[in-house]
Design a protein around this motif. Structure first.
Motif, mmCIF file in Angstrom:
data_model
loop_
_atom_site.group_PDB
_atom_site.id
_atom_site.type_symbol
_atom_site.label_atom_id
_atom_site.label_comp_id
_atom_site.label_asym_id
_atom_site.label_seq_id
_atom_site.Cartn_x
_atom_site.Cartn_y
_atom_site.Cartn_z
ATOM 1 N N LYS A 167 0.896 -1.344 0.003
ATOM 2 C CA LYS A 167 -0.081 -0.134 0.055
ATOM 3 C C LYS A 167 0.918 1.272 -0.058
ATOM 4 C CE LYS A 167 -4.373 -1.627 0.674
ATOM 5 N NZ LYS A 167 -5.278 -1.341 -0.064
ATOM 6 N N GLY A 168 2.065 1.397 0.813
ATOM 7 C CA GLY A 168 2.740 2.432 0.687
ATOM 8 C C GLY A 168 3.516 2.548 -0.703
ATOM 9 N N ILE A 169 3.926 1.757 -1.316
ATOM 10 C CA ILE A 169 4.440 1.759 -2.679
ATOM 11 C C ILE A 169 3.308 2.279 -3.580
ATOM 12 C CG2 ILE A 169 5.648 0.720 -4.590
ATOM 13 C CD1 ILE A 169 7.537 1.318 -2.467
ATOM 14 N N TYR B 248 0.563 3.999 -3.081
ATOM 15 C CA TYR B 248 0.052 5.324 -2.951
ATOM 16 C C TYR B 248 1.281 6.264 -3.268
ATOM 17 C CZ TYR B 248 -4.013 3.823 -0.818
ATOM 18 O OH TYR B 248 -5.316 3.175 -0.550
ATOM 19 N N SER B 249 2.424 5.815 -2.926
ATOM 20 C CA SER B 249 3.820 6.727 -3.533
ATOM 21 C C SER B 249 3.804 6.908 -4.837
ATOM 22 C CB SER B 249 5.063 5.887 -2.830
ATOM 23 O OG SER B 249 5.085 5.878 -1.416
ATOM 24 N N TYR B 250 3.332 5.867 -5.655
ATOM 25 C CA TYR B 250 3.505 5.892 -6.909
ATOM 26 C C TYR B 250 2.591 6.895 -7.470
ATOM 27 C CZ TYR B 250 2.277 4.803 -12.007
ATOM 28 O OH TYR B 250 2.462 5.019 -13.269
ATOM 29 N N PHE B 251 1.489 7.080 -7.102
ATOM 30 C CA PHE B 251 0.561 8.241 -7.492
ATOM 31 C C PHE B 251 1.290 9.710 -7.055
ATOM 32 C CE2 PHE B 251 -2.198 4.922 -7.793
ATOM 33 C CZ PHE B 251 -2.395 4.853 -8.912
ATOM 34 N N ALA B 252 1.741 9.569 -5.903
ATOM 35 C CA ALA B 252 2.210 10.997 -5.584
ATOM 36 C C ALA B 252 3.427 11.261 -6.230
ATOM 37 C CB ALA B 252 2.919 10.762 -3.783
ATOM 38 N N SER C 111 4.814 7.307 3.391
ATOM 39 C CA SER C 111 3.345 6.591 3.347
ATOM 40 C C SER C 111 3.585 5.405 3.757
ATOM 41 C CB SER C 111 3.280 6.499 1.570
ATOM 42 O OG SER C 111 4.342 5.621 1.178
ATOM 43 N N MET C 112 4.640 4.556 4.133
ATOM 44 C CA MET C 112 5.047 3.392 4.723
ATOM 45 C C MET C 112 4.356 3.286 6.207
ATOM 46 S SD MET C 112 7.743 1.069 3.311
ATOM 47 C CE MET C 112 8.105 0.994 1.621
ATOM 48 N N VAL C 113 4.829 4.767 6.748
ATOM 49 C CA VAL C 113 4.490 4.970 8.212
ATOM 50 C C VAL C 113 2.866 5.143 8.339
ATOM 51 C CG1 VAL C 113 4.990 6.822 10.145
ATOM 52 C CG2 VAL C 113 6.816 5.674 8.721
ATOM 53 N N ILE D 252 -2.363 3.157 10.086
ATOM 54 C CA ILE D 252 -3.666 2.922 9.485
ATOM 55 C C ILE D 252 -4.150 1.523 10.110
ATOM 56 C CG2 ILE D 252 -5.358 2.677 7.679
ATOM 57 C CD1 ILE D 252 -4.131 5.186 6.646
ATOM 58 N N PHE D 253 -3.201 0.386 9.413
ATOM 59 C CA PHE D 253 -3.502 -0.821 9.472
ATOM 60 C C PHE D 253 -2.632 -1.437 10.772
ATOM 61 C CE2 PHE D 253 -3.819 -0.222 5.134
ATOM 62 C CZ PHE D 253 -5.159 -0.294 4.803
#
Length: 121
Positions: free
Chosen positions: A66-68, A70-74, A113-115, A120-121
């Motif tokens: 999930k971190g990677i 969301y990072s891709y779109f940022a 984003s990983m943090v 969240i999870f």
């Protein structure tokens, strides 16, 4: 290992602060200090994430994925913004300054984003 990330983070924070101080005293923005800044953020993020990442379970895999994701779109958004900035000469940046900014943003975005996903999870 967790203490190692914390110690490296503080050492990098002191170094980054010194580089920013020197750059600002020279009346110029220190673009070269952005990479140590991003490595400082990475060290503190790894300090937080290491206890969760040392267990190779589904939660760790989901945090990374999930971190990677969301990072891709940022990062894609960063590229679009910087292409517009360079194309329309909104801000005058050299190629090296732009690469320093992009490197800093990419490293910080991935680890932050990983943090966020870990919280969240």
């Amino acid at each position: 290992m967790t203490k190692g990330y914390l110690i490296i983070g503080w050492i990098m924070a002191i170094q980054t602060g010194f580089l920013f101080f020197v750059g600002i005293m020279a009346k110029d923005f220190p673009f070269y200090a952005l990479t140590p800044l991003s490595l400082t953020v990475m060290s503190f993020c790894m300090h937080y994430l290491y206890p969760q990442f040392k267990e190779k379970d589904e939660r760790m895999k989901m945090i990374r994925e999930k971190g990677i994701f969301y990072s891709y779109f940022a990062i894609l958004l960063y590229h679009i913004i910087f292409m517009a900035v360079v194309q329309f000469d909104i801000i005058h940046l050299t190629a090296m300054n732009l690469l320093n900014i992009m490197t800093c943003l990419i490293i910080m975005t991935v680890f932050m984003s990983m943090v966020i996903m870990a919280k969240i999870f």
